[in-house]
Every structure is written in C-alpha cells, then in structure tokens.
Scaffold this active site. Structure first.
Site, PDB file in Angstrom:
ATOM      1  N   VAL B 163      40.663  49.214  50.912  1.00 32.20           N
ATOM      2  CA  VAL B 163      41.292  50.293  49.902  1.00 32.20           C
ATOM      3  C   VAL B 163      40.419  50.145  48.659  1.00 32.20           C
ATOM      4  O   VAL B 163      40.242  51.318  48.107  1.00 32.20           O
ATOM      5  CB  VAL B 163      42.765  49.459  49.302  1.00 32.20           C
ATOM      6  CG1 VAL B 163      43.109  50.284  48.239  1.00 32.20           C
ATOM      7  CG2 VAL B 163      43.685  49.136  50.451  1.00 32.20           C
ATOM      8  N   LYS B 164      39.732  49.100  48.432  1.00 33.62           N
ATOM      9  CA  LYS B 164      38.683  48.787  47.043  1.00 33.62           C
ATOM     10  C   LYS B 164      37.615  50.033  47.420  1.00 33.62           C
ATOM     11  O   LYS B 164      37.426  50.615  46.215  1.00 33.62           O
ATOM     12  CB  LYS B 164      38.147  47.416  47.325  1.00 33.62           C
ATOM     13  CG  LYS B 164      37.055  47.341  46.313  1.00 33.62           C
ATOM     14  CD  LYS B 164      37.527  47.038  44.891  1.00 33.62           C
ATOM     15  CE  LYS B 164      36.582  46.982  43.887  1.00 33.62           C
ATOM     16  NZ  LYS B 164      36.975  46.913  42.617  1.00 33.62           N
TER      17      LYS B 164
END
Lengths: 519, 286
Positions: B163-164
C-alpha cells in the site's frame, strides 16, 4: 480543555472509555507474547554489539541460536546468562560469537541456576537501562543550556540522501535555516528487514539506513549545531517495522529525541503481523517512555489512502487508541506527538474550514499533547506554484490551531526529493506565516454553533460510533475487516508472525520488569 | 483567442522586451507559418505570440554577490535565454544562491520532429483500473508477487505491491479490485508456481535486484520455463519481471510477457495488467 469547540465532555469521556475497551485485549495479548525483536532489544540492553562478517548482528545470531535450542517462549535472557555462567565468560558478544559457531548449547535452567541467571541478566540489562537514563539526563541538561525553540510549532524538516555523510551537512544547513527537528528518512524497505544494519552507511534507497552508528554521527553533528545556534536541535528516526523494539532501544542509547512510532502503521501499511506489531509496540513505547523520547504517530497515513473528509473520524479513533496504548506503556502526555494531516482535496468547497475543524478537534481532545501536523501530499500534483499556496494554508491552519510539531511541506512533493532551494522556499513559507499570524490562535474562536463547531462535533460523533462498533467485536477483528485505511489485516497473517511466541510459564524479561517498575 | 487582453496586461509589467524581441520573432514566425503544415514551428509563449518568454529557477553553489548574479545570467544565456532578466537572487544555505530568471529563448520547437516513445497501453488511475476490472472481470484480479532465487531485496516488489507504494503513489494492494499476494523474499520457483496455482493468479510479478553472474536472467528463465511446464498456454498467468538492470526489450528472450525497468510506478504496472489481461485486442482473459 480550552473549549473553542464546545465539545460535550461526557461524549469525550465516553470516547476515551471506548478506546480503552477496544485496546485492553490487545494489551493483554502484548503482555502474554514476546517476539524475536523484543528479545534482541533485551540483548542490546545487556551489551551485545556488532555484527558477523556478513553484516548479521550478533543479537540476531544469538537469539536464533537460543530459539533453535529452547524456543522463544522462555525469553532469551535466562538461557543466555545461564550459558554465560556455564561457559565461564563474561562478555555476551563473545557468547554470541561462540553460539553462532555452534559451540554453545542453551538450556532452560531451573532452581538455583535459574535464579542466578535471572539475577545476572537483570544486572546486565539494568546497566543498559541506566545508559538510557544518562542520555535522557544529558538531553535535559543540553535543553537547559541551549534552550528550546522560541515558539511553537517546532519546525520539523526531513533529510534523506542515502549517505549519512551527505545527510549531516544538509541537516546542519536545515538547522541553520530554522529547523528545530531533523528527521532522517529511512531507506525504502528497511522496515521489513528483520535485523538492524550495522555501522555508518553511504548507500540507501530513497533514504538512509537507520543504524546505531548513523544515529550517533547525526546526534553529534546536531549537538554542535545546537551549540552554534543556541537552541537544542532535535533528531528523529523511525521505531517502526520488524525491528521496532531495537530501534527504540538504539534511539534511547544514542539520545534521539523523537521517534515515529504508531500502534497500527506496520499492520496496515506494511502488512506486518498484527500480534507482532502490538507486542513490539508495547515494548518500544516502554523504552521511549523511559528515554524521554517524544513519539510521532502516523494517522496522516490513513488520509493518504482514504478520503480525508469521509474518513476524518478514523484519524480521531486512531489518535484515541494511540493515546490509550501510549499511556498504558508509561508515556506522558508531553511525549504524544499524535499525528494528523492537511489532506482534504482543495477542490472541495470550504476545504480550509474543514481542515480547521479537524485540526482544532485534535487540539481540544488532546490539550497537553504536542500534536504532529503533517503537510499535504495527496493533492500535490507537480504544480509547484499551487503546491506552495497549499503549503501556506497548511502552515496557517497549523498556527491557528496551536499544533506542536509542524512537518514542513515541500512544493516539490511527488516531484523530486527536496532540493536545497525547495527547502529554503518551504521554510520561507513557514517563517512568513508564523511571523504574520503566529498569534492568530488567540483571536481565532469559531462561531458558536457555526460550521467549524458543527463539523468537529460530527467527526467526534462518528468516531464514537466507530469505537462502539470496534468495542463489540475487538480491535483485532476491526483491523482484520479493514476498518482503518481500508486495508484488511487478519491476525494470523502478515510478515514476522514466525518471530512471535506466547510466554511460557517461566518467561522472564528483565527489561520489561525494570521498565514496568519505573512506570 | 483572448490574445489582445493578455497582451495589454502583459505590457504594463515588461514593456521593453517586446520591442526587443519583435524583429526576430516576425521572421521566425513566418518560417513556421510557411512550413509544410500549419504551425509546426513554435516558441514559448509569455504574453505575445512568438515572444519566446520562459522562466527558470536554479541554485548555484556560490555565495550571493555581483559575480554570482553575473554567473546566473551567463548560465541563462547558455541555456539560450537572450536577453535574460535576473528578477530574483537570494542567498540560501552556506555558499549557495537561488535565482529566478525570466527571458527570451532563441530556440524553436518543430512539432513535426517531436519524437516520443509511446507507451503501448494507456495509463489509468487506480479508480479507472478498478472500474475496468469490475466491469470486465466481475471478480478480483489476482496478482502474486515475489523475489525469487536468493534475492532478498524486496525493495522493488514492495514498492509496486505494498500500500505504501513509492514516491507518493500507492502500491497495488491499494487497488480494491486487485487481490495481491506478496510472497516476499527468497521464494523458490516451485513455491511461486504453487502459490500462483493456489491463488488462481492472473498475473505473476517477479522482482530481481541482484545481478551477480547474471542471476536475474537465469532466475527469470527458470521461472518462465517452470510456468510453461506446469500450465498450458491458455491457463498460464501473465508473467512480469522487474528490476533496475533488466533490458526492457528482452521479454521474448526470457520467456516473459513484460519487463519493467528502473523507475516503474505501481500505476504503470496496474495499467499494463488491465491492458494485457482485459482490454487489449489480444487480451488474455476472454
């Protein structure tokens, strides 16, 4: 409570009670489990240093050797100090080297041998904790000598070249240009390394490796800047990822002043196992509490994945949970840099008023916490001119709502890692706004029953509703079901799970014992 | 065109430059208009057609003084700005000066000669990717990622999948309609094939950073061969490798569908997945 929002004190108390209810089972979980990183942190406090020729730290080699012989559930302190006696050596690093070579067998002693091993472990770890205490006293002395920044918010600036020797002059230049806090961004992916690299490092990916030696070098450089500038310049790094407890320990040993340390960030954004994270979290916060380190929590991240208006209440919920976990671990309010961010789409009508409402809500809910105010990133598009204006409004909201720590926004966010000139323009922006409107928070009182008050009440109301739902099903279930930042993270999945063990009946951790006695 | 208004507003600020730039502007403008097609030659636009005005900012590693300002003008001249107007100079840091320069560039742009390497698939936003998957596939698109062989550098695969994400762009996990399984580092090829089967992978992403003794090439060939052996052509997932040292044109040679090199973003990978699997005329999922 300063009372600009006319919040209902009963509702605020209810929110805190619900956060406690949601968090308590997680604390119980953390109290009954350990992890390889917690045990490695214990060994670091006991004095194990250095790494093998392949760069794997001796603490890793030693923990691995103990786990191979007796498992993790007893804690490593007793088996290690028992082996030390049997091997008739005093140096724990030497024991690690012997263990790595396979010449030491570990056992779980009983009776007198166990008592002796506990006592020896506690003595060694106690010496490590005293080193942290000395560094804290040293910070307090230096702050008295050089002084704190003249005003709030403290100005927080990032450096990240990948090379510690390049970072140092950049950090010193930033301090000279007005930064009160320097953060050294870590190399991409370090959070997923299950060991802490050793030594001074000159190569990183979009950041610089966090190592004990890099911590030491940067702190020493900022000490000379503090002396030169006549104000104590603080240093920040990251206690997050798989080595969170060790990072906290190294930060304490090298007198770092702030650490990014969020209760759920690793779970949600790095897919680290939830139990691993909560166990590591609790230990790292106990160390931070002892070391006098201010933690920065990561609520800003939720708003980069979820909508900053619709999901504003998840920030409040996370802040309340972070506050509960922090207090439980012994942190005082002045150490809680609870996070939030200016991430509302600027095309949304009245976005500035919404930002003011959210920022003021955090201020009033946590009046004694030095809130960490994070700049826009999601709606920074590469249009640097618009970005600079947005950063100006961000700075304005920061000062109007009395934020404690202001991370300086860069107009080149999402374009390049900040250039020297980007940083200068950004600091000029901050200086202008704080200079022109630094006292505006005194005059800024939202109209009773007006837009800002109504919005704040609504967000608090939604936060309480969400906490009620979490309370009915437990926090781990909420995380598994994707309540925060839209990520679903079940408790039996994620990275680092194999490094978690339930305590055996005779589990012993001298560090936890000492840290909990002081709390 | 609101050219007249713009011109009259512009004049107030900087009257002198227009008169200076006019003669040359005329002749070049004419050259452009008399070309093969209309307006293939253009110049930057400040407030008058053909004025060639641009603005730049930069930093020089010299302390701010007269000589520094002269140096900035010299640089601007070398960049083709003539006349160059130094409108702002400010000392920053120790021994650095920041400049803003406005001026007229004497370069022309021939639109007919512009060459761009066209991406052979459209770049979609996360929302668009999700919408296409939802509409065309009516289930989540399954992606399995790993670093194979002894490679422990998950930086690349994590930048694309976590996600980062990377550089402010979220990774594929962020896409609601993608089901991402990130196996992490040091995954063996049989493990990868097994995971792809288990997860009914539509695409397999492999990251290779280590290149000692061409390990990245050997590993990729081994991986593609294993998939060919284990699954019939129609059932094989899309095979994608990425890493800083790959030659993007070697896909066929290595037996994979696509290679992504340095600087690839999650959005590009997601857009490619949608293109290759769902929207291309030779699409894989029918």
């Amino acid at each position: 409570m300063t009372g600009k929002l006319d919040l209902d004190p009963v509702l605020v108390a209810r929110a805190r009670e619900l956060a406690r209810r949601a968090g308590r089972p997680v604390v119980e979980l953390a109290r009954s489990h350990t992890t390889v990183s917690v045990e490695r942190a214990v060994l670091r406090l006991a004095g194990v240093t250095g790494a093998d020729p392949d760069g794997i730290p001796w603490v890793n080699r030693l923990v691995d050797a103990v786990v191979a012989d007796v498992g993790l559930g007893h804690g490593v302190a007793v088996p290690v100090f028992d082996a030390l006696t049997r091997e008739q050596i005093t140096d724990v690093t030497l024991l690690a080297q012997k263990a790595a070579a396979g010449s030491v067998r570990f056992e779980v002693p009983s009776g007198k041998a166990a008592t002796a091993a506990r006592r020896a472990a506690r003595r060694a770890v106690g010496a490590g904790v005293r080193r942290i205490d000395r560094r804290r006293a040293e910070r307090e002395r230096l702050v008295r000598r050089f002084g704190d920044p003249a005003r709030r918010p403290w100005i927080y600036l990032i450096v990240a070249t990948g090379d510690i020797y390049e970072d140092i002059p950049q950090a010193q230049a930033a301090a000279r240009a007005g930064a009160d806090v320097i953060a050294v961004i870590r190399s991409t992916g370090q959070s997923l390394l299950d060991y802490v690299p050793e030594g001074a490092t000159r190569e990183g990916f979009a950041g610089t490796y966090a190592t004990q030696e890099n911590f030491r070098l940067m702190r020493a450089a900022l000490d000379s800047s503090s002396k030169e500038l006549g104000r104590y310049v603080r240093l920040t790094n990251y206690a997050s990822g798989l080595c969170m407890p060790e990072m906290a320990t190294l930060a304490g040993l090298e007198r770092l002043d702030m650490m990014l340390n969020d209760s759920m960030y690793g779970i949600l954004f790095r897919d680290i196992n939830p139990i691993r994270t909560f166990v590591d979290q609790r230990f790292s916060r106990q160390v931070h509490a002892r070391a006098g380190i201010i933690i920065n929590t990561g609520e800003d991240n939720y708003l980069t994945t979820a909508d900053a208006v619709d999901e504003a209440h998840t920030v409040t919920v996370s802040q309340l949970l972070n506050e509960y976990f922090a207090h439980e671990a012994g942190l005082a309010d002045w150490q809680l840099g609870l996070g939030h961010a200016f991430e509302i789409n600027p095309d949304v009508p009245e976005s500035l008023r919404l930002e003011l409402a959210h920022a003021l809500l955090a201020r009033e809910l946590f009046p004694d916490a030095p809130l960490k105010w994070m700049p826009p990133t999601k709606h920074m598009t590469g249009d640097v001119f618009r970005g600079n204006l947005l950063d100006g409004f961000f700075n304005l909201v920061g000062t109007m709502t009395g934020q404690g720590i202001l991370l300086v926004g860069m107009m080149t966010e999402a374009v390049v890692t900040p250039w020297l000139s980007d940083r200068d323009i950004a600091l000029q922006n901050v200086r202008y706004v704080l200079g022109a409107a630094g006292g505006l928070h005194e005059d800024f009182v939202p109209a009773s029953g007006g837009f800002i008050q109504q919005r704040a009440h609504r967000v608090l109301g939604e936060a309480v509703e969400l906490l009620e739902r979490i309370g009915d099903q437990s926090l781990l279930t909420a995380i598994a079901e994707g309540t925060f930042g839209i990520m679903k993270r079940p408790a039996d999945r994620g990275k680092g799970l194999d490094g978690v063990a339930r305590h055996e009946a005779d589990y012993y951790n001298p560090a936890t014992e000492i840290l909990e006695q002081s709390a | 065109m609101s050219e007249r208004t713009e011109r009259s507003e512009g004049r107030e600020g900087m009257p002198s430059r227009h008169s200076m730039s006019e003669p040359t502007e005329r002749s070049e403008g004419r050259a452009g208009r008399h070309g093969m097609s209309e307006k293939t030659v253009v110049r930057p636009y400040g407030d008058t057609t053909g004025d060639g005005m641009v603005q730049v900012s930069f930093t020089l590693p010299v302390p701010h003084d007269k000589r520094a300002e002269g140096a900035a003008v010299q640089l601007a001249n070398k960049m083709g700005m003539d006349p160059a107007m130094l409108v702002h100079a400010k000392p920053i840091g120790d021994g650095f000066t920041f400049f803003v320069v406005y001026g007229r560039v004497n370069h022309l742009v021939d639109l007919a000669k512009v060459q761009v390497v066209e991406r052979d698939f459209p770049l979609l936003s996360a929302k668009e990717v999700n919408a296409v998957v939802k509409r065309r596939l009516r289930r989540k698109l399954s992606v399995v990622g790993a670093c194979i062989g002894t490679d422990a550098h998950t930086v690349g695969i994590d930048a694309i999948l976590n996600v980062k994400g990377i550089a402010g762009e979220k990774g594929l996990e962020y896409y609601r309609e993608l089901k991402v399984t990130n196996l992490g580092a040091q995954v063996s090829v049989p493990e990868l094939v097994e995971a792809a089967r288990r997860e009914r992978a539509d695409a397999v992403l492999v990251s290779q950073v280590v290149t000692q003794r061409d390990a990245h090439l050997h590993n990729t060939r081994e991986m593609s061969a294993a998939f060919r052996e284990a699954m019939p052509a129609g059932r094989r997932p899309l095979l994608i490798v990425g890493g800083p040292r790959f030659d993007e044109s070697m896909a066929a040679e290595l037996g994979v569908d696509r290679i992504f090199g340095r600087g690839t973003t999650p959005g590009e990978v997601a857009s490619y997945l949608v293109h290759a699997l769902l929207t291309d005329t030779n699409k894989r999922v029918k």
